[in-house]
Write a protein that holds these residues in place. Sequence first.
Motif, PDB file in Angstrom:
ATOM      1  N   THR A  36     -21.315 -31.613 -31.019  1.00 39.26           N
ATOM      2  CA  THR A  36     -20.203 -30.647 -31.085  1.00 39.26           C
ATOM      3  C   THR A  36     -20.590 -29.241 -30.630  1.00 39.26           C
ATOM      4  N   GLU A  38     -21.986 -27.151 -32.568  1.00 39.17           N
ATOM      5  CA  GLU A  38     -21.869 -26.301 -33.757  1.00 39.17           C
ATOM      6  C   GLU A  38     -23.253 -25.905 -34.282  1.00 39.17           C
ATOM      7  N   SER A  39     -23.377 -24.646 -34.724  1.00 36.73           N
ATOM      8  CA  SER A  39     -24.607 -24.175 -35.369  1.00 36.73           C
ATOM      9  C   SER A  39     -24.619 -24.633 -36.821  1.00 36.73           C
ATOM     10  N   GLU A  92     -23.656 -25.693 -43.636  1.00 37.34           N
ATOM     11  CA  GLU A  92     -22.955 -24.703 -42.817  1.00 37.34           C
ATOM     12  C   GLU A  92     -23.912 -23.540 -42.522  1.00 37.34           C
TER      13      GLU A  92
END
Length: 449
Positions: A36, A38-39, A92
Amino acid sequence: MAAMMTMTRRVGKYELGRTIGEGTFAKVKFAINTETGESVAVKVLAKTTILKHRMVDQIKREISIMKIVRHPFIVRLHEVLASRTKIYIILEFVPGGELFDKIVHKGKFSEMESRKYFQQLVDAISHCHRKGVYHRDLKPENLLLDARENLKVSDFGLSALPQEGVKLLHTTCGTPNYVAPEVLNGQGYDGAAADIWSCGVILYVLLAGFLPFEEITLATLYQKINSAAFSCPFWFSPDAKSLIERLLDPNPKTRITIEEIRNDPWFQVNYIPARQNAEEEVNLDDVRAAFDDIEDHYVTEQSRHMDRGPLIMNAFEMITLSQGLNLSALFDRRQDYVKRQTRFVSRESPKNIISTIETVAESMGLKVHTRNYKTRLEGVSSNRRGPFAVVLEIYEVAPSLFMVDVRKAAGDTLEYHKFYKSFCAKLDNIIWKPKEHLAHPSLLKAMSS
């Protein structure tokens, strides 16, 4: 310059990068979800360490709790993976750092800003309590800020899910300055009321810039906490003072509740409750697989090595590190000293940097352990309450330009800030100070490519 080593490490679909945090039992690494883009942050725990310190149940509990308490103001746990030797907790990525660092930098906050953070904290804790989860270690170091300056509660390592039919908790835990008097007394306590006391201490710190209870010895600190012996500075508004006095009520039975906090006139100003998505079904299969059936369920862990040398930090990592291309913090120690994770830049050779670091550390009475281009310094904290440790790691950020990343691994955060300033003063001869704090041209070129 000789060829440098690049090391790309993959865990399942995640590409692991630099270490962004380090503690006694775990490291936290920056990573990218290759599917994706995403970090994410990856908490890495060695199974041998977990078993040696008998932490299996505690870690499983922390992971399970973070999966249960999904909320906009709580750090999200994506999934748990395991190799034969390690547990990987995928979290996250929260780029804004700790609220603690912001308090150290600013001193105190306005009532408007303090109220916003307090409202978000209460929303998050209220959600936890509805799920039967009590945090038990609320403090500014465990409150992170996202890119939009919104609060994210983290570190559920001391959280409790009470057993069925048991109303009171009995374990004394948490950080002394933020702990409720009934927790210290060891008579059993209500987890919700104890969390509310900690929220009260946090609100006081936000508004004042210092702690309501702070003493040199633990005995006098506990005495002050037990009697709630504190005073509000003159700049607190009457409504803020009134709320804090109800939050820091030493009697948990008469202490303000979450519902009463929400109805308080000071709290109500500009209050917009968090918008919660529909309840998600929580699946704990990956947690069970990571701990229970490890020989049957493991992910591929790959490392690719080239010639030895400092790790190369790529342009993407530089961007996430400098948070929005503001590179001044990389080159200006004065701006950066308040952060938990600190760094300086040098144009000396990596071997000379390591040698200088070792010499200075030894002169300060610290034990030195160096492996490749990473050094750990160990000592005892100034108050003699526990160990103090710092990790330094060298990265090549451009040809003949090296960044030394300095992280606190153990000990008090404020003590670390003082150490970092003193340590850097002794390293002054190897620290590069570009004119007008302009970034190295090669670095800017690398970042624009």
